[in-house]
Design a protein around this motif. Structure first.
Motif, PDB file in Angstrom:
ATOM      1  N   THR A 190       0.813  -1.225   0.000  1.00  0.00           N
ATOM      2  CA  THR A 190       0.000   0.000   0.000  1.00  0.00           C
ATOM      3  C   THR A 190       0.842   1.269   0.000  1.00  0.00           C
ATOM      4  N   THR A 191       2.173   1.155   0.053  1.00  0.00           N
ATOM      5  CA  THR A 191       3.015   2.350   0.162  1.00  0.00           C
ATOM      6  C   THR A 191       3.359   2.957  -1.183  1.00  0.00           C
ATOM      7  N   LEU A 192       3.127   2.241  -2.267  1.00  0.00           N
ATOM      8  CA  LEU A 192       3.480   2.732  -3.596  1.00  0.00           C
ATOM      9  C   LEU A 192       2.224   3.110  -4.370  1.00  0.00           C
ATOM     10  N   ALA A 193       2.249   4.290  -4.974  1.00  0.00           N
ATOM     11  CA  ALA A 193       1.157   4.694  -5.857  1.00  0.00           C
ATOM     12  C   ALA A 193       1.416   4.100  -7.239  1.00  0.00           C
ATOM     13  N   LYS A 194       0.382   3.512  -7.839  1.00  0.00           N
ATOM     14  CA  LYS A 194       0.540   2.880  -9.142  1.00  0.00           C
ATOM     15  C   LYS A 194      -0.618   3.265 -10.053  1.00  0.00           C
ATOM     16  N   ALA A 195      -0.316   3.298 -11.340  1.00  0.00           N
ATOM     17  CA  ALA A 195      -1.332   3.388 -12.383  1.00  0.00           C
ATOM     18  C   ALA A 195      -1.215   2.111 -13.186  1.00  0.00           C
ATOM     19  N   GLY A 196      -2.071   1.137 -12.892  1.00  0.00           N
ATOM     20  CA  GLY A 196      -1.903  -0.180 -13.479  1.00  0.00           C
ATOM     21  C   GLY A 196      -0.605  -0.782 -12.984  1.00  0.00           C
ATOM     22  N   ASN A 197       0.289  -1.165 -13.893  1.00  0.00           N
ATOM     23  CA  ASN A 197       1.585  -1.730 -13.510  1.00  0.00           C
ATOM     24  C   ASN A 197       2.646  -0.667 -13.266  1.00  0.00           C
ATOM     25  N   GLN A 198       2.347   0.568 -13.582  1.00  0.00           N
ATOM     26  CA  GLN A 198       3.356   1.626 -13.494  1.00  0.00           C
ATOM     27  C   GLN A 198       3.413   2.223 -12.092  1.00  0.00           C
ATOM     28  N   ILE A 199       4.579   2.125 -11.476  1.00  0.00           N
ATOM     29  CA  ILE A 199       4.781   2.721 -10.154  1.00  0.00           C
ATOM     30  C   ILE A 199       5.128   4.194 -10.334  1.00  0.00           C
ATOM     31  N   LYS A 200       4.557   5.020  -9.487  1.00  0.00           N
ATOM     32  CA  LYS A 200       4.831   6.453  -9.536  1.00  0.00           C
ATOM     33  C   LYS A 200       5.880   6.806  -8.484  1.00  0.00           C
ATOM     34  N   PHE A 201       6.989   7.381  -8.951  1.00  0.00           N
ATOM     35  CA  PHE A 201       8.025   7.879  -8.054  1.00  0.00           C
ATOM     36  C   PHE A 201       8.186   9.379  -8.247  1.00  0.00           C
ATOM     37  N   TYR A 202       8.607  10.049  -7.181  1.00  0.00           N
ATOM     38  CA  TYR A 202       8.820  11.494  -7.212  1.00  0.00           C
ATOM     39  C   TYR A 202      10.318  11.778  -7.153  1.00  0.00           C
ATOM     40  N   SER A 203      10.783  12.550  -8.114  1.00  0.00           N
ATOM     41  CA  SER A 203      12.204  12.853  -8.245  1.00  0.00           C
ATOM     42  C   SER A 203      12.563  14.092  -7.431  1.00  0.00           C
ATOM     43  N   ALA A 204      13.630  13.975  -6.635  1.00  0.00           N
ATOM     44  CA  ALA A 204      14.062  15.107  -5.805  1.00  0.00           C
ATOM     45  C   ALA A 204      14.560  16.252  -6.686  1.00  0.00           C
ATOM     46  N   MET A 205      14.164  17.450  -6.342  1.00  0.00           N
ATOM     47  CA  MET A 205      14.536  18.633  -7.117  1.00  0.00           C
ATOM     48  C   MET A 205      16.052  18.782  -7.156  1.00  0.00           C
ATOM     49  N   GLY A 206      16.605  18.818  -8.355  1.00  0.00           N
ATOM     50  CA  GLY A 206      18.029  19.057  -8.539  1.00  0.00           C
ATOM     51  C   GLY A 206      18.899  17.837  -8.436  1.00  0.00           C
ATOM     52  N   SER A 207      18.620  16.955  -7.457  1.00  0.00           N
ATOM     53  CA  SER A 207      19.490  15.796  -7.237  1.00  0.00           C
ATOM     54  C   SER A 207      18.865  14.489  -7.699  1.00  0.00           C
ATOM     55  N   HIS A 208      17.554  14.457  -7.948  1.00  0.00           N
ATOM     56  CA  HIS A 208      16.870  13.417  -8.719  1.00  0.00           C
ATOM     57  C   HIS A 208      16.722  12.062  -8.055  1.00  0.00           C
ATOM     58  N   GLY A 209      17.067  11.923  -6.762  1.00  0.00           N
ATOM     59  CA  GLY A 209      16.781  10.671  -6.070  1.00  0.00           C
ATOM     60  C   GLY A 209      15.281  10.409  -6.050  1.00  0.00           C
ATOM     61  N   LEU A 210      14.883   9.154  -5.998  1.00  0.00           N
ATOM     62  CA  LEU A 210      13.477   8.777  -6.131  1.00  0.00           C
ATOM     63  C   LEU A 210      12.846   8.479  -4.781  1.00  0.00           C
ATOM     64  N   TRP A 211      11.666   9.057  -4.570  1.00  0.00           N
ATOM     65  CA  TRP A 211      10.893   8.875  -3.356  1.00  0.00           C
ATOM     66  C   TRP A 211       9.462   8.506  -3.736  1.00  0.00           C
ATOM     67  N   SER A 212       8.767   7.860  -2.822  1.00  0.00           N
ATOM     68  CA  SER A 212       7.410   7.388  -3.126  1.00  0.00           C
ATOM     69  C   SER A 212       6.340   8.418  -2.801  1.00  0.00           C
ATOM     70  N   THR A 213       6.717   9.540  -2.169  1.00  0.00           N
ATOM     71  CA  THR A 213       5.739  10.572  -1.813  1.00  0.00           C
ATOM     72  C   THR A 213       6.321  11.956  -2.085  1.00  0.00           C
ATOM     73  N   THR A 214       5.445  12.944  -2.082  1.00  0.00           N
ATOM     74  CA  THR A 214       5.894  14.330  -2.176  1.00  0.00           C
ATOM     75  C   THR A 214       6.259  14.852  -0.787  1.00  0.00           C
ATOM     76  N   GLY A 215       7.001  15.955  -0.770  1.00  0.00           N
ATOM     77  CA  GLY A 215       7.345  16.578   0.506  1.00  0.00           C
ATOM     78  C   GLY A 215       8.841  16.714   0.682  1.00  0.00           C
ATOM     79  N   LYS A 216       9.259  16.936   1.932  1.00  0.00           N
ATOM     80  CA  LYS A 216      10.670  17.070   2.273  1.00  0.00           C
ATOM     81  C   LYS A 216      11.140  15.801   2.968  1.00  0.00           C
ATOM     82  N   HIS A 217      12.295  15.295   2.525  1.00  0.00           N
ATOM     83  CA  HIS A 217      12.817  14.019   3.005  1.00  0.00           C
ATOM     84  C   HIS A 217      14.246  14.217   3.497  1.00  0.00           C
TER      85      HIS A 217
END
Length: 475
Positions: free
Chosen positions: A339-366
């Motif tokens: 339940t922690t990953l957002a998906k559209a069908g088989n496609q997992i949605k990841f959020y790219s960190a501004m500037g440094s591009h690491g992938l996170w499963s949610t928006t916000g500050k990490h």
């Protein structure tokens, strides 16, 4: 409402079917929360039993609830009939479809039928598409439909008309169906086109920050703008554009390409032991923008030439299992059907960190690291900006066979930059960026260092040197 779900277990594959319209919630039915697909319950296999919700609740007009029953079928039993398609229509069911029930409307609101199409299990092929989930998307008239309901080959939108038309409100209600495919337990049996189809099906959605200024680019763009240089015991790609002495990276090259539809992602089919298959999706950015350090008068530390990121899906016995996503020098792990990953069908949605591009499963500050006794906190920030759909332009490869897969347009051959051996051999290749393997995809040259923190760090290692092709430890 879960219409159909496929799971490859150790000994068999299972699907869920049996759609039905009912005015009351039948005992033993499972369903989905309004506007949200859910993982179905399969007795003795996965999940917990959940009560079915009425998907038509709150929608003016229909007087009956819409529920889905679960029935577990073994795909290996050819006598079983399994649901392979479904549609919600406002008139009679089309040829080949069975009418499972009618949801009537009011005097003004339209009625619609629930129709399904069935096939014998012995006629299934490797790439047959099944319904795995469903949802109702509510939208104001004349606005874009819900992203999960966007039409593409892997999410089928059924009855995109307002199925409660005439009810007098300002909303549209769409029924969206999520799809998956059946694959053999041994994915090594797939032919090159089927491998590509699999990789396209699971290609991620990467959402960049609204204020992103450092965009991705193609590997060919890197090669066109670099010279191969042997330094510090390994081959590196040094940019033809000199590094600025004032740390202002204003040349358009460093900023990549903001037209995400024209930028490729890179996918790798990797065979492991015991039938495990990893699908690794890699991305390249010309520049990594570091972090402003308040205690250093907001000086930016941690810039580096080139940036390589990844996510991966591990398949066990033919079914997606663990998901890996990288950020900086670390890796997150999740469960594909969790339940922690957002998906559209088989496609997992990841959020790219501004500037440094690491992938996170949610928006916000990490916050991912602290230094100087906690005085310095390094934080990635993600947000809802442009969506980079990996399906749009995917360069796919079979790593074991060093084989480009059908449909590639950038690399229709196995390029030297994907070679893992020879990066430390000074006699391997020339200064031509395409002539041999490369360890570092940018300058291995630190500048402006204070207490071990540098304004420019070493460039990252390339796709083949990250260790992803042998393990999931980010290096």
């Amino acid at each position: 409402m879960t219409i159909l779900f496929l799971l490859t277990a150790v000994t068999a594959k299972f699907v869920i079917s049996d759609l039905k319209v009912s005015s009351v919630q039948p005992e033993g039915f499972t369903g989905a929360r309004f506007n949200s697909a859910m993982k179905p319950f399969i007795p003795n296999i996965q999940g917990e039993k959940e009560l079915a919700d009425n998907l038509t609740e709150g929608i003016p007009g229909p007087t009956l609830g819409l529920y889905a029953a679960y029935t577990v079928f073994d795909v290996g039993n050819p006598s079983q009939q399994v649901v392979i398609d479904a549609s919600f229509v406002s008139s009679n069911c089309p040829n080949g479809y069975e009418n499972m029930g009618v949801i009537p409307g009011s005097k003004k609101c339209r009625t619609f039928n629930l129709c399904v199409k069935k096939m014998s299990a012995n006629k299934l092929t490797n790439l047959d598409s099944f319904i795995t989930g469903a949802f109702i998307s509510k939208n104001k008239k004349d606005t874009a439909i819900d992203e999960r309901a966007a039409p593409n080959p892997y999410i089928s939108i059924v009855d995109r008309e307002d199925f409660h038309g005439g009810c007098g409100d300002d909303n549209n209600y769409y029924v969206g169906l999520e799809r998956d495919a059946v694959y053999p337990k041994d994915l090594n049996q797939l032919n090159p086109q089927e491998k590509r189809d699999l990789m396209v099906s699971y290609a991620p959605l990467i959402v960049l920050h609204p204020n992103e200024d450092w965009w991705p680019a193609s590997v060919s763009n890197l090669l066109d703008n670099s010279i191969r240089t042997f330094k510090d015991g390994n081959w590196q790609l040094h940019t033809k554009i000199p590094l600025p002495n004032d740390y202002n990276f204003n040349n358009p090259y460093w900023h990549g390409n903001s037209d995400l539809s024209s930028v490729p992602m890179y996918a790798f089919f990797i065979e492991k032991q015991q039938g495990i298959i990893d699908l690794v999706y890699s991305t390249y950015y010309p520049f990594n923008y570091g972090k402003k350090i308040p205690v250093a008068f907001n000086t930016v530390f941690g810039n580096h030439i080139g940036d390589v990121e990844y996510m991966a899906i591990r398949f066990i016995n033919g079914a997606p299992s663990t998901v890996f996503n990288g950020f900086h020098s670390w890796t997150h792990t999740n469960y594909f059907y969790g339940t922690t990953l957002a998906k559209a069908g088989n496609q997992i949605k990841f959020y790219s960190a501004m500037g440094s591009h690491g992938l996170w499963s949610t928006t916000g500050k990490h916050e991912y690291k602290q230094a100087a006794l906690g005085l310095i906190k390094l934080v990635d920030e993600t947000g809802d900006g442009k969506v980079w759909n990996g399906r749009n332009k995917l360069e796919a490869f079979d790593v074991k066979r060093k084989l480009p897969l059908p449909g590639n347009t950038e690399f229709t051959f196995w390029p030297q930059i994907l070679e893992s051996d020879g990066v430390n051999d000074p006699n391997r290749g020339t200064s031509d960026s395409r002539s041999g393997p490369v360890e570092r995809w940018g300058q291995q040259d630190t500048k402006g260092c204070v207490f071990g923190q540098c304004r420019i760090e070493n460039a990252p290692s390339g796709f083949a040197q990250k260790g992803w092709w042998n393990s999931f430890i980010a290096v």
